[in-house]
Scaffold this motif. Structure first.
Motif, short mmCIF file in Angstrom:
data_model
loop_
_atom_site.label_atom_id
_atom_site.label_comp_id
_atom_site.label_asym_id
_atom_site.label_seq_id
_atom_site.Cartn_x
_atom_site.Cartn_y
_atom_site.Cartn_z
N ALA A 2 0.98 -1.15 -0.10
CA ALA A 2 -0.02 -0.16 0.14
C ALA A 2 0.86 1.30 -0.05
CB ALA A 2 -1.12 -0.11 1.37
N LYS A 3 2.08 1.30 0.78
CA LYS A 3 2.96 2.38 0.82
C LYS A 3 3.69 2.72 -0.68
CE LYS A 3 5.97 3.41 3.88
NZ LYS A 3 7.16 3.22 4.83
N ARG A 4 3.88 1.36 -1.28
CA ARG A 4 4.49 1.53 -2.63
C ARG A 4 3.44 1.97 -3.84
NH1 ARG A 4 8.54 -3.58 -1.74
NH2 ARG A 4 9.89 -2.66 -0.43
N ALA A 5 2.15 1.65 -3.56
CA ALA A 5 1.18 1.59 -4.79
C ALA A 5 1.26 2.99 -5.61
CB ALA A 5 -0.02 1.15 -4.35
N PRO A 6 1.31 4.03 -4.62
CA PRO A 6 1.30 5.48 -5.56
C PRO A 6 2.45 5.31 -6.37
CG PRO A 6 0.57 5.71 -3.26
CD PRO A 6 1.09 4.20 -3.42
N GLY A 7 3.61 5.19 -5.90
CA GLY A 7 4.89 5.29 -6.73
C GLY A 7 5.01 4.20 -7.65
N LEU A 8 4.59 2.96 -7.55
CA LEU A 8 4.51 2.23 -8.96
C LEU A 8 3.53 2.85 -9.71
CD1 LEU A 8 4.86 -1.03 -6.48
CD2 LEU A 8 6.44 -0.18 -7.71
N ALA A 9 2.41 3.06 -9.47
CA ALA A 9 1.50 3.76 -10.49
C ALA A 9 2.15 4.67 -11.09
CB ALA A 9 0.22 4.21 -9.71
N ALA A 10 2.93 5.75 -10.51
CA ALA A 10 3.43 7.01 -11.29
C ALA A 10 4.52 6.40 -12.08
CB ALA A 10 4.01 7.86 -10.02
N ALA A 11 5.21 5.29 -11.46
CA ALA A 11 6.26 4.98 -12.51
C ALA A 11 5.75 4.24 -13.76
CB ALA A 11 7.33 3.86 -11.88
N ALA A 12 4.71 3.52 -13.57
CA ALA A 12 3.86 2.74 -14.77
C ALA A 12 3.18 3.67 -15.69
CB ALA A 12 3.03 1.88 -14.25
N CYS A 13 2.78 4.87 -15.25
CA CYS A 13 2.09 5.92 -16.00
C CYS A 13 3.19 6.73 -16.74
CB CYS A 13 1.17 6.79 -15.20
SG CYS A 13 -0.36 6.08 -14.41
N THR A 14 4.53 7.04 -16.04
CA THR A 14 5.42 7.64 -16.74
C THR A 14 5.88 6.57 -17.97
OG1 THR A 14 5.92 8.78 -14.79
CG2 THR A 14 7.63 8.76 -16.51
N ALA A 15 6.03 5.29 -17.48
CA ALA A 15 6.71 4.60 -18.75
C ALA A 15 5.76 4.44 -19.76
CB ALA A 15 6.94 3.06 -17.98
N GLY A 16 4.16 4.47 -19.27
CA GLY A 16 3.38 4.07 -20.73
C GLY A 16 3.36 5.55 -21.31
N GLY A 17 3.38 6.73 -20.70
CA GLY A 17 3.49 8.02 -21.37
C GLY A 17 4.80 8.23 -22.22
N GLY A 18 5.83 7.64 -21.54
CA GLY A 18 7.02 7.57 -22.45
C GLY A 18 6.90 7.07 -23.90
N ALA A 19 6.13 5.68 -23.62
CA ALA A 19 5.88 4.77 -24.86
C ALA A 19 5.35 5.78 -26.00
CB ALA A 19 5.26 3.53 -24.34
N VAL A 20 3.92 6.36 -25.30
CA VAL A 20 3.27 7.15 -26.30
C VAL A 20 3.71 8.14 -27.12
CG1 VAL A 20 1.03 8.56 -26.50
CG2 VAL A 20 1.01 6.28 -25.01
N VAL A 21 4.69 8.91 -26.02
CA VAL A 21 5.54 10.08 -26.79
C VAL A 21 6.33 9.71 -27.44
CG1 VAL A 21 7.24 11.87 -26.19
CG2 VAL A 21 5.07 11.49 -24.80
N ALA A 22 7.21 8.62 -27.54
CA ALA A 22 8.23 8.02 -28.46
C ALA A 22 7.59 7.44 -29.67
CB ALA A 22 9.00 6.97 -27.73
N LYS A 23 6.36 7.00 -29.54
CA LYS A 23 5.52 6.34 -30.63
C LYS A 23 4.99 7.59 -31.55
CE LYS A 23 4.04 2.38 -32.04
NZ LYS A 23 4.89 1.12 -32.53
N SER A 24 4.80 8.57 -30.87
CA SER A 24 4.13 9.82 -31.81
C SER A 24 5.23 10.83 -32.35
CB SER A 24 3.24 10.63 -30.88
OG SER A 24 4.44 11.46 -30.00
N LEU A 25 6.58 10.51 -32.01
CA LEU A 25 7.78 11.29 -32.69
C LEU A 25 7.91 10.74 -34.11
CD1 LEU A 25 9.91 11.78 -29.23
CD2 LEU A 25 8.66 13.43 -30.61
N PRO A 26 8.58 11.42 -34.86
CA PRO A 26 9.03 11.02 -36.46
C PRO A 26 10.02 9.74 -36.19
CG PRO A 26 8.92 13.46 -36.16
CD PRO A 26 8.87 12.99 -34.77
N ALA A 27 9.83 8.91 -36.84
CA ALA A 27 10.60 7.57 -36.97
C ALA A 27 12.01 7.77 -37.19
CB ALA A 27 9.97 6.67 -37.72
N ASP A 28 12.38 8.99 -37.95
CA ASP A 28 13.72 9.28 -38.15
C ASP A 28 14.50 9.99 -37.19
OD1 ASP A 28 12.09 11.46 -38.69
OD2 ASP A 28 13.49 12.24 -40.20
N TRP A 29 13.77 10.29 -36.01
CA TRP A 29 14.36 10.78 -34.67
C TRP A 29 15.01 9.76 -33.97
CZ3 TRP A 29 11.41 15.28 -32.25
CH2 TRP A 29 11.14 16.41 -33.06
N HIS A 30 14.52 8.42 -34.11
CA HIS A 30 15.02 7.22 -33.29
C HIS A 30 14.97 7.30 -31.74
CE1 HIS A 30 16.28 5.79 -37.21
NE2 HIS A 30 16.74 6.94 -37.48
#
Length: 139
Positions: A2-30
């Protein structure tokens, strides 16, 4: 948990958001999801109020230590196994010697250059094992 849940959720959301951002960038940016997630996490950490940072700290500490290190080991094992199968078992001694030489030589070179032992160990891990991910996990 329970103490770790908010931070784990934040980490998961940040990782998911990073995946969405990376996917939305032009492919030639790598740009893949790892640096995008790091930038998002840094921005979020600087924008969050102190109370939020305090609430997510236990989960983030667990995510950036235990979970990250476990992931690095698993990725390394997967890559190593695939490479050994592709190249043959004779690659195992060569890889072991290469990693071993780096882990021994780089801290010695770092000490001669006047760097701290911790920085020498971080450089050795990053250079000998798998780069930035290893440095982050052992920092």
């Amino acid at each position: 948990l329970a103490k770790r849940a908010p931070g784990l959720a934040a980490a998961a959301c940040t990782a998911g958001g990073g995946a969405v951002v990376a996917k939305s960038l032009p492919a030639d940016w790598h740009v893949n999801s790892v640096p995008a997630s790091i930038v998002l996490g840094a921005a979020a950490a600087n924008a969050a109020p102190a109370a939020v940072r305090e609430a997510i700290a236990p989960g983030l500490k667990f995510a950036t230590s235990t979970i990250l290190r476990s992931g690095i080991v698993l990725v390394g094992a997967k890559l190593s196994a695939a490479q050994v199968l592709a190249l043959g078992w004779t690659t195992v001694p060569a890889a072991a010697c290469s990693v071993g030489a780096g882990v021994v030589a780089i801290p010695m070179l770092a000490a001669r250059a006047g760097l701290t032992p911790k920085l020498g160990a971080l450089l050795a891990a990053g250079t000998s094992i798998c780069g930035v991910t290893a440095i982050g996990a052992t920092a």
